[in-house]
Design a protein around this motif. Structure first.
Motif, PDB file in Angstrom:
ATOM      1  N   UNK A  16      36.093  66.292  45.691  1.00 29.02           N
ATOM      2  CA  UNK A  16      35.124  66.323  44.610  1.00 29.02           C
ATOM      3  C   UNK A  16      35.628  65.455  43.466  1.00 29.02           C
ATOM      4  N   UNK A  17      34.728  64.970  42.641  1.00 25.02           N
ATOM      5  CA  UNK A  17      35.134  64.198  41.470  1.00 25.02           C
ATOM      6  C   UNK A  17      35.479  65.190  40.365  1.00 25.02           C
ATOM      7  N   UNK A  18      36.712  65.154  39.892  1.00 23.83           N
ATOM      8  CA  UNK A  18      37.104  66.113  38.845  1.00 23.83           C
ATOM      9  C   UNK A  18      36.565  65.703  37.488  1.00 23.83           C
ATOM     10  N   UNK A  19      36.301  66.672  36.644  1.00 24.96           N
ATOM     11  CA  UNK A  19      35.920  66.364  35.263  1.00 24.96           C
ATOM     12  C   UNK A  19      37.159  66.028  34.458  1.00 24.96           C
ATOM     13  N   UNK A  20      38.267  66.707  34.761  1.00 24.20           N
ATOM     14  CA  UNK A  20      39.505  66.512  34.008  1.00 24.20           C
ATOM     15  C   UNK A  20      40.580  65.929  34.910  1.00 24.20           C
ATOM     16  N   UNK A  21      41.436  65.142  34.311  1.00 27.16           N
ATOM     17  CA  UNK A  21      42.597  64.610  35.014  1.00 27.16           C
ATOM     18  C   UNK A  21      43.742  64.604  34.002  1.00 27.16           C
ATOM     19  N   UNK A  22      44.904  65.043  34.443  1.00 34.77           N
ATOM     20  CA  UNK A  22      46.067  65.103  33.564  1.00 34.77           C
ATOM     21  C   UNK A  22      46.879  63.817  33.678  1.00 34.77           C
ATOM     22  N   UNK A  23      47.287  63.305  32.543  1.00 31.53           N
ATOM     23  CA  UNK A  23      48.171  62.145  32.470  1.00 31.53           C
ATOM     24  C   UNK A  23      49.328  62.549  31.573  1.00 31.53           C
ATOM     25  N   UNK A  24      50.256  63.296  32.146  1.00 30.82           N
ATOM     26  CA  UNK A  24      51.330  63.853  31.324  1.00 30.82           C
ATOM     27  C   UNK A  24      50.749  64.897  30.381  1.00 30.82           C
ATOM     28  N   UNK A  52      43.380  54.269  32.137  1.00 27.76           N
ATOM     29  CA  UNK A  52      44.268  55.428  32.207  1.00 27.76           C
ATOM     30  C   UNK A  52      43.800  56.410  33.282  1.00 27.76           C
ATOM     31  N   UNK A  53      42.494  56.567  33.447  1.00 20.68           N
ATOM     32  CA  UNK A  53      41.950  57.440  34.496  1.00 20.68           C
ATOM     33  C   UNK A  53      42.418  56.962  35.865  1.00 20.68           C
ATOM     34  N   UNK A  54      42.354  55.635  36.080  1.00 16.93           N
ATOM     35  CA  UNK A  54      42.765  55.079  37.374  1.00 16.93           C
ATOM     36  C   UNK A  54      44.252  55.274  37.610  1.00 16.93           C
ATOM     37  N   UNK A  55      45.068  55.019  36.592  1.00 18.26           N
ATOM     38  CA  UNK A  55      46.514  55.209  36.735  1.00 18.26           C
ATOM     39  C   UNK A  55      46.847  56.682  36.976  1.00 18.26           C
ATOM     40  N   UNK A  56      46.103  57.575  36.332  1.00 15.36           N
ATOM     41  CA  UNK A  56      46.351  59.016  36.481  1.00 15.36           C
ATOM     42  C   UNK A  56      45.898  59.544  37.829  1.00 15.36           C
ATOM     43  N   UNK A  57      45.080  58.767  38.532  1.00 16.25           N
ATOM     44  CA  UNK A  57      44.641  59.184  39.858  1.00 16.25           C
ATOM     45  C   UNK A  57      45.821  59.277  40.823  1.00 16.25           C
ATOM     46  N   UNK A  58      46.793  58.380  40.655  1.00 12.06           N
ATOM     47  CA  UNK A  58      47.974  58.366  41.513  1.00 12.06           C
ATOM     48  C   UNK A  58      49.216  58.113  40.659  1.00 12.06           C
ATOM     49  N   UNK A  59      49.675  59.142  39.930  1.00 14.94           N
ATOM     50  CA  UNK A  59      50.839  58.965  39.053  1.00 14.94           C
ATOM     51  C   UNK A  59      52.057  58.473  39.822  1.00 14.94           C
ATOM     52  N   UNK A  60      52.786  57.568  39.203  1.00 11.21           N
ATOM     53  CA  UNK A  60      54.002  57.043  39.811  1.00 11.21           C
ATOM     54  C   UNK A  60      53.773  55.891  40.767  1.00 11.21           C
ATOM     55  N   UNK A  61      52.531  55.671  41.169  1.00  8.85           N
ATOM     56  CA  UNK A  61      52.221  54.587  42.099  1.00  8.85           C
ATOM     57  C   UNK A  61      51.919  53.315  41.316  1.00  8.85           C
ATOM     58  N   UNK A  62      52.582  52.234  41.692  1.00  7.28           N
ATOM     59  CA  UNK A  62      52.365  50.949  41.014  1.00  7.28           C
ATOM     60  C   UNK A  62      50.990  50.410  41.352  1.00  7.28           C
ATOM     61  N   UNK A  63      50.286  49.998  40.325  1.00 11.05           N
ATOM     62  CA  UNK A  63      48.992  49.334  40.478  1.00 11.05           C
ATOM     63  C   UNK A  63      49.170  47.901  39.989  1.00 11.05           C
ATOM     64  N   UNK A  64      48.874  46.942  40.846  1.00 11.76           N
ATOM     65  CA  UNK A  64      48.994  45.542  40.455  1.00 11.76           C
ATOM     66  C   UNK A  64      47.829  45.159  39.543  1.00 11.76           C
ATOM     67  N   UNK A 113      52.193  51.610  36.077  1.00 11.08           N
ATOM     68  CA  UNK A 113      52.090  52.919  36.713  1.00 11.08           C
ATOM     69  C   UNK A 113      52.174  53.991  35.647  1.00 11.08           C
ATOM     70  N   UNK A 114      51.666  55.163  35.984  1.00 12.34           N
ATOM     71  CA  UNK A 114      51.736  56.305  35.086  1.00 12.34           C
ATOM     72  C   UNK A 114      53.053  57.014  35.353  1.00 12.34           C
ATOM     73  N   UNK A 115      53.913  57.046  34.373  1.00 14.41           N
ATOM     74  CA  UNK A 115      55.257  57.596  34.520  1.00 14.41           C
ATOM     75  C   UNK A 115      55.259  59.080  34.165  1.00 14.41           C
ATOM     76  N   UNK A 116      54.612  59.872  35.025  1.00 15.36           N
ATOM     77  CA  UNK A 116      54.575  61.328  34.868  1.00 15.36           C
ATOM     78  C   UNK A 116      54.683  61.943  36.250  1.00 15.36           C
ATOM     79  N   UNK A 117      54.903  63.220  36.279  1.00 22.33           N
ATOM     80  CA  UNK A 117      54.949  63.922  37.559  1.00 22.33           C
ATOM     81  C   UNK A 117      53.535  64.127  38.081  1.00 22.33           C
ATOM     82  N   UNK A 118      53.329  63.944  39.384  1.00 21.25           N
ATOM     83  CA  UNK A 118      52.000  64.177  39.955  1.00 21.25           C
ATOM     84  C   UNK A 118      51.611  65.648  39.836  1.00 21.25           C
ATOM     85  N   UNK A 119      50.334  65.873  39.574  1.00 22.81           N
ATOM     86  CA  UNK A 119      49.784  67.233  39.503  1.00 22.81           C
ATOM     87  C   UNK A 119      49.126  67.559  40.833  1.00 22.81           C
ATOM     88  N   UNK A 120      49.171  68.809  41.245  1.00 19.40           N
ATOM     89  CA  UNK A 120      48.448  69.246  42.435  1.00 19.40           C
ATOM     90  C   UNK A 120      46.967  69.313  42.077  1.00 19.40           C
TER      91      UNK A 120
END
Length: 130
Positions: A16-24, A52-64, A113-120
């Motif tokens: 599902x598409x979430x309304x909220x996403x955590x970025x740290x 920021x939404x896109x980076x928070x989709x996969x924290x820690x993963x490099x996006x070119x 990349x988003x330098x935070x821990x991934x959220x479940x």
């Protein structure tokens, strides 16, 4: 549109598409298209939010730069501008008033990349969250 056509466009029907996403410490709100830290809104412009939404989709993963241009700007070519770097700088500047500008990191091999821990995610069926 048939169900098979929908499935080919949206192959992962278990998400599902979430309304909220955590970025740290930043909570991104898709409805408001802005982020907040605790109760204070940050005031992102649309592309800053999308970045920021896109980076928070996969924290820690490099996006070119190319991936971000495709996912955020919907471009399949690299323009002769530094638009990605400018938007990253704007996001960092807005986060700096909260002491969070370091969560958007530059990767040594290029990109960001988003330098935070991934959220479940609770928005994926079968995630084990009850």
């Amino acid at each position: 549109m048939s169900a098979s056509a929908v499935h080919s466009i949206f192959p992962d029907n278990a998400t599902l598409i979430p309304r909220f996403r955590e970025a740290g410490d930043v909570t991104l709100d898709l409805f408001h298209r802005d982020g907040r830290v605790e109760a204070k809104w940050i005031g992102f412009h649309p592309r800053e939010f999308e970045l920021l939404w896109r980076l928070a989709e996969e924290p820690g993963l490099r996006m070119t730069k190319k991936q971000l241009l495709a996912d955020v700007w919907r471009l399949d070519f690299e323009p002769e501008s530094n638009s990605v770097a400018v938007h990253v700088a704007r996001v960092r500047a807005k986060l700096s008033s909260f002491g969070l500008d370091n969560i958007v990191a530059t990767h040594p091999d290029g990109g960001y990349f988003l330098d935070t821990l991934p959220e479940q995610s609770v928005f994926s069926f079968g995630s084990g969250v009850t």
